[in-house]
Write a protein that holds these residues in place. Structure first.
Motif, PDB file in Angstrom:
ATOM      1  N   TYR A  20      31.323  -7.719   4.958  1.00 14.58           N
ATOM      2  CA  TYR A  20      31.148  -6.276   4.780  1.00 14.58           C
ATOM      3  C   TYR A  20      31.052  -5.556   6.129  1.00 14.58           C
ATOM      4  O   TYR A  20      30.809  -4.352   6.164  1.00 14.58           O
ATOM      5  N   ILE A  26      28.040  -0.425   2.337  1.00 13.29           N
ATOM      6  CA  ILE A  26      28.641  -1.501   1.531  1.00 13.29           C
ATOM      7  C   ILE A  26      27.590  -2.573   1.220  1.00 13.29           C
ATOM      8  O   ILE A  26      27.485  -3.043   0.086  1.00 13.29           O
ATOM      9  N   VAL A  27      26.812  -2.942   2.244  1.00 18.56           N
ATOM     10  CA  VAL A  27      25.776  -3.948   2.041  1.00 18.56           C
ATOM     11  C   VAL A  27      24.818  -3.489   0.938  1.00 18.56           C
ATOM     12  O   VAL A  27      24.553  -4.217  -0.022  1.00 18.56           O
ATOM     13  N   HIS A  30      26.158  -3.348  -2.694  1.00 14.17           N
ATOM     14  CA  HIS A  30      26.159  -4.659  -3.345  1.00 14.17           C
ATOM     15  C   HIS A  30      24.739  -5.140  -3.645  1.00 14.17           C
ATOM     16  O   HIS A  30      24.462  -5.636  -4.746  1.00 14.17           O
TER      17      HIS A  30
END
Length: 178
Positions: A20, A26-27, A30
């Motif tokens: 990522y 993004i981290v 998720h």
């Protein structure tokens, strides 16, 4: 194979965060998504356990518990997804997925075997009809009991008001001589 289990908790692979590019949006997308999924998965079995404990007459309660185990395992795979963002313990993640797969397959097979038997259970509308018929029979029996009690009372009253002696006529229609 021994090497696999020896390195089961080893972080010798790159964590997902590298994939990522450690971009926070993004981290955290998720991580938070997997966290909410896991929490939801964990709440479902708690509800199933509560339900099966409250309904002692529940048919196939073991199936509810199998679903619970399978759903806990699914939730645990999402917890592992969070873990692997920072730790490359993919062997452990694979074992968790293998356990989930085993529970999933077993639950699916047992459910397929159970469905024909479960379909033979009486449905709520059929049970309501049977209950209505039984309630009608109970009401009718209670009415007969009331009528019998009335007749017994009438007979007792009649018997208590009869004279001490009752005379019967003989075959020629005469009262016997005293």
């Amino acid at each position: 194979m021994l090497d696999f289990f020896h390195k089961l908790f080893s972080s010798d692979y790159m964590p997902h965060g590298h994939c990522y590019f450690w971009r926070p949006q993004i981290v955290w997308l998720h991580v938070l998504s997997d966290l909410l999924i896991a929490l939801s998965y964990y709440s479902i079995p708690l509800t199933l356990v509560y339900f099966t404990r409250r309904r002692a007459d529940l048919p196939y309660r073991w199936m509810f518990l199998m679903f619970g185990g399978f759903i806990v395992a699914c939730g645990t795979t999402h917890v592992m997804e969070i873990w692997t963002v920072w730790h490359g313990t993919y062997r452990l993640a694979g074992v968790v997925k293998a356990v989930t797969a085993l529970l999933s397959m077993t639950t699916a097979v047992m459910l397929v075997k159970l469905v024909p038997e479960a379909l033979m259970l009486k449905g709520p509308s059929e049970l309501a009809r049977v209950n209505a018929r039984l309630e009608q029979e109970i009401a009718e029996r209670k009415q007969v009991e009331v009528e019998l009690q009335n007749e017994r009372h009438l007979l007792r009253t009649l018997m208590s008001n009869l004279p001490d002696r009752i005379f019967f006529k003989d075959r020629k229609g005469r009262f016997p001589a005293e």
